[in-house]
Design a protein around this motif. Structure first.
Motif, PDB file in Angstrom:
ATOM      1  N   MET A   1     -23.856 -43.886 -51.955  1.00  0.00           N
ATOM      2  CA  MET A   1     -22.595 -44.093 -51.252  1.00  0.00           C
ATOM      3  C   MET A   1     -21.650 -44.852 -52.155  1.00  0.00           C
ATOM      4  O   MET A   1     -21.959 -45.914 -52.650  1.00  0.00           O
ATOM      5  CB  MET A   1     -22.868 -44.896 -49.987  1.00  0.00           C
ATOM      6  N   GLN A   2     -20.513 -44.300 -52.345  1.00  0.00           N
ATOM      7  CA  GLN A   2     -19.525 -44.974 -53.178  1.00  0.00           C
ATOM      8  C   GLN A   2     -18.593 -45.770 -52.286  1.00  0.00           C
ATOM      9  O   GLN A   2     -18.425 -45.452 -51.111  1.00  0.00           O
ATOM     10  CB  GLN A   2     -18.723 -43.921 -53.962  1.00  0.00           C
ATOM     11  N   PRO A   3     -17.979 -46.780 -52.824  1.00  0.00           N
ATOM     12  CA  PRO A   3     -17.066 -47.582 -51.990  1.00  0.00           C
ATOM     13  C   PRO A   3     -15.918 -46.736 -51.458  1.00  0.00           C
ATOM     14  O   PRO A   3     -15.267 -46.012 -52.194  1.00  0.00           O
ATOM     15  CB  PRO A   3     -16.574 -48.662 -52.947  1.00  0.00           C
ATOM     16  N   SER A   5     -12.270 -46.119 -49.348  1.00  0.00           N
ATOM     17  CA  SER A   5     -10.970 -46.770 -49.450  1.00  0.00           C
ATOM     18  C   SER A   5     -10.756 -47.749 -48.310  1.00  0.00           C
ATOM     19  O   SER A   5     -10.082 -48.771 -48.481  1.00  0.00           O
ATOM     20  CB  SER A   5      -9.869 -45.729 -49.453  1.00  0.00           C
ATOM     21  N   LYS A   8     -12.211 -50.899 -49.326  1.00  0.00           N
ATOM     22  CA  LYS A   8     -11.388 -51.599 -50.306  1.00  0.00           C
ATOM     23  C   LYS A   8     -10.213 -52.278 -49.652  1.00  0.00           C
ATOM     24  O   LYS A   8      -9.850 -53.408 -49.995  1.00  0.00           O
ATOM     25  CB  LYS A   8     -10.892 -50.595 -51.346  1.00  0.00           C
ATOM     26  N   ILE A 157     -25.133 -53.684 -53.983  1.00  0.00           N
ATOM     27  CA  ILE A 157     -24.526 -52.980 -55.108  1.00  0.00           C
ATOM     28  C   ILE A 157     -23.255 -52.277 -54.677  1.00  0.00           C
ATOM     29  O   ILE A 157     -22.233 -52.317 -55.367  1.00  0.00           O
ATOM     30  CB  ILE A 157     -25.528 -51.986 -55.716  1.00  0.00           C
ATOM     31  N   VAL A 158     -23.305 -51.655 -53.520  1.00  0.00           N
ATOM     32  CA  VAL A 158     -22.100 -50.961 -53.059  1.00  0.00           C
ATOM     33  C   VAL A 158     -20.961 -51.950 -52.851  1.00  0.00           C
ATOM     34  O   VAL A 158     -19.818 -51.713 -53.263  1.00  0.00           O
ATOM     35  CB  VAL A 158     -22.398 -50.194 -51.765  1.00  0.00           C
ATOM     36  N   LEU A 160     -20.589 -54.855 -54.258  1.00  0.00           N
ATOM     37  CA  LEU A 160     -20.133 -55.340 -55.557  1.00  0.00           C
ATOM     38  C   LEU A 160     -19.199 -54.344 -56.204  1.00  0.00           C
ATOM     39  O   LEU A 160     -18.201 -54.721 -56.819  1.00  0.00           O
ATOM     40  CB  LEU A 160     -21.330 -55.582 -56.475  1.00  0.00           C
ATOM     41  N   GLN A 161     -19.517 -53.075 -56.048  1.00  0.00           N
ATOM     42  CA  GLN A 161     -18.650 -52.071 -56.668  1.00  0.00           C
ATOM     43  C   GLN A 161     -17.276 -52.071 -56.044  1.00  0.00           C
ATOM     44  O   GLN A 161     -16.258 -51.937 -56.756  1.00  0.00           O
ATOM     45  CB  GLN A 161     -19.300 -50.696 -56.572  1.00  0.00           C
ATOM     46  N   GLN A 163     -15.840 -54.616 -54.710  1.00  0.00           N
ATOM     47  CA  GLN A 163     -15.186 -55.827 -55.169  1.00  0.00           C
ATOM     48  C   GLN A 163     -14.634 -55.632 -56.574  1.00  0.00           C
ATOM     49  O   GLN A 163     -13.467 -55.959 -56.854  1.00  0.00           O
ATOM     50  CB  GLN A 163     -16.194 -56.974 -55.148  1.00  0.00           C
ATOM     51  N   VAL A 164     -15.467 -55.074 -57.438  1.00  0.00           N
ATOM     52  CA  VAL A 164     -15.038 -54.901 -58.821  1.00  0.00           C
ATOM     53  C   VAL A 164     -13.863 -53.945 -58.902  1.00  0.00           C
ATOM     54  O   VAL A 164     -12.897 -54.186 -59.638  1.00  0.00           O
ATOM     55  CB  VAL A 164     -16.218 -54.418 -59.676  1.00  0.00           C
ATOM     56  N   VAL A 166     -11.542 -53.209 -56.665  1.00  0.00           N
ATOM     57  CA  VAL A 166     -10.291 -53.776 -56.173  1.00  0.00           C
ATOM     58  C   VAL A 166      -9.775 -54.822 -57.149  1.00  0.00           C
ATOM     59  O   VAL A 166      -8.593 -54.836 -57.520  1.00  0.00           O
ATOM     60  CB  VAL A 166     -10.505 -54.379 -54.778  1.00  0.00           C
TER      61      VAL A 166
END
Lengths: 180, 348
Positions: A1-3, A5, A8, A157-158, A160-161, A163-164, A166
């Motif tokens: 699963m990707q972050p 929107s 975000k 991990i998701v 964190l991604q 967060q990174v 944004v």
């Protein structure tokens, strides 16, 4: 699963909220103070996205509460802030050295076949890695079983991604703007 | 042959009678004795087989040749992928179906057995802990039930595997315990069953992690995968620190204002929007802030605010308004799929 929107957006909103809290407080002159403020508010924003459902988010909030209680309280107002902050950390931490020593004592007379030795070594290696993972993931020491640990790692991990992502877009925008 | 009884119902409708008698004679009281008849995990010896009822012994004989050399005694997190395991799985695929406790069964139709089922989505993972944790505890407790189920399994492995699997998956959704079917040649006592269920759970999640972390698919072996995961997490954490330091150094005051609409997944799109309407440095005593312009920019709900927005005479935001309004409106109304950094203002 990707972050996604929406995640975000939510993170951005919460992060901004946190930064606003810092703004009237101090005239942040030093870089380190500002960095600390930014990082802490970003962490709490990330953790509050999960609303206390995951173990790592609770542990992260508690960790930042030790550094800046006021910020956490303000940011989490309304989302069971009190319970999250005041809840004692579960005392599941076992002293690894003691456990290891006692296991060694118990392990005396076991006959080892070749296969078992290999298996034991592999198991030891994996256990070492899982311990390393526990050190990295916030609140990892309190996750007693491996299934939970891996689940939490996934979620962490998701988050964190997000967060990174944004933060990186903000920083890029800010830097590009300041170059003018 | 009535298979709709599921695991719980031992109505005996589908079991041939001679089987019933043979098994009943052994079933002395509770599942314990029966379980003792089941050979231990390293079932290679004949002596263990002799204690079994004939039918099961035959089946075990067929499978023992294939299973004993490749019986991994590893109870770790599914390490060291044995090449023979895949062979075993092929055989098992033809004869049995593994009903895992996971709900997503779409990938496992027609008797294809993978110890890790097809990837459940992450949303399900969140709802899963509530179920699987109870599943775990109850799985250990419900020994008798499963033992009864095993009897049927040994007989009916070949037939209508998909139907049964679907049924069991449905049941596992409703019931608090786990139905895990033993593969050929594997032990069926409750401990190893629970362990196997646990291992499968772990393997499933490890697969998800492997997909999430880039470059982990090629790696074989749990320890290396865990290494990669640890490295990835550490690198992400370090990136957060670096980014916050960059932000702190670029921006003398930490109040930057973003009323942007962040909808895109990649921040690289915003490079194109930088041309005319990008970051403006605001003078700290701009009084041009008006509420409606602020609300114009926001196409979404304003965040729950802790500061009052009404009396915005003070440059709480410190934004520069006048000449940007037109540009910003245009660029904002168009698509608005990117992060518009033109609204990011900073104070000096």
């Amino acid at each position: 699963m990707q972050p996604t929107s929406s995640m975000k957006e939510e993170f951005l909103q919460k992060w901004q909220m946190g930064l606003q809290i810092y703004r009237p407080l101090i005239d942040n002159t030093s870089v380190s103070e500002r960095m600390k403020a930014i990082k802490l508010s970003a962490d709490v924003a990330m953790a509050s996205l999960r609303r206390g459902t995951t173990c790592w988010s609770r542990a992260l909030i508690q960790k930042t509460a030790t550094e800046d209680n006021f910020l956490v309280r303000q940011m989490l107002s309304g989302i069971k802030a009190e319970t999250l902050i005041n809840k004692k950390l579960p005392k599941v931490m076992c002293h690894r050295k003691i456990v290891r020593r006692s296991k060694k004592i118990l392990r005396r007379r076991k006959s080892r076949s070749a296969i078992e030795e290999v298996a034991a070594k592999a198991r030891k290696l994996v256990n070492k890695k899982t311990q390393g993972l526990r050190n990295v993931v916030p609140g990892g020491e309190f996750m007693s079983n491996d299934v939970l640990l891996i689940q939490e790692t996934l979620d962490y991990i998701v988050s964190l991604q997000t967060q990174v992502n944004v933060m990186r877009s903000i920083v890029d925008a800010a830097e590009a703007g300041s170059e003018r | 042959m009535d298979l709709s009884g599921g695991f719980g119902a031992r109505s005996g409708g589908g079991v041939p009678f001679r089987e019933v008698t043979a098994l009943e004679s052994l079933h002395l009281g509770g599942g314990d004795e029966f379980r003792r008849m089941v050979p231990p995990e390293n079932a290679g010896g004949f002596t263990a087989l002799l204690e079994l009822p004939p039918t099961q012994a035959v089946e075990l004989l067929h499978s023992s040749s294939s299973s004993s050399p490749s019986q991994p005694t590893l109870h770790s997190l599914g390490t060291l992928a044995f090449p023979s395991n895949s062979v075993l799985m092929e055989r098992a695929a033809r004869f049995s179906v593994i009903a895992t406790e996971q709900h997503n069964q779409n990938g496992n139709v027609s008797g294809e057995t993978t110890t890790t089922s097809s990837v459940p989505s992450n949303e399900r993972i969140k709802t899963e802990p509530a179920e699987t944790e109870t599943c775990d505890q109850a799985a250990v407790e419900e020994q008798n039930n499963r033992c009864g189920g095993k009897r049927k399994d040994f007989d009916k492995k070949v037939k209508s595997s998909t139907k049964k699997k679907n049924k069991s998956s449905e049941e596992s959704e409703k019931l608090p315990y786990v139905h895990v079917r033993a593969r050929r040649g594997q032990a069926t006592d409750s401990h190893s069953l629970a362990e196997r269920a646990r291992r499968e759970k772990i393997n499933a999640r490890m697969k998800l992690l492997q997909e999430l972390v880039p470059g982990c698919d090629k790696i074989q072996g749990t320890a290396l995968v865990l290494d990669e995961i640890i490295n990835h997490v550490q690198s992400l954490q370090r990136q957060v620190e670096m980014l916050s330091m960059r932000l702190a150094s670029v921006n003398p005051r930490i109040d930057f204002n973003l009323d942007t609409i962040l909808a895109s997944e990649n921040g690289s799109l915003m490079d194109g929007n930088f041309n005319g309407t990008a970051m403006q440095l605001a003078w700290p005593h701009q009084v041009m802030e008006t509420e409606q312009s602020y609300h114009h920019r926001q196409l979404q709900q304003p965040p729950p605010q802790q500061w009052p927005f009404d009396g915005l005479n003070q440059p709480v935001w410190g934004r520069e308004e006048d000449q940007d309004l037109g540009n910003d409106h245009n660029s904002l109304m168009v698509g608005a799929a990117n992060l518009h950094p033109n609204q990011v203002k900073m104070e000096l």
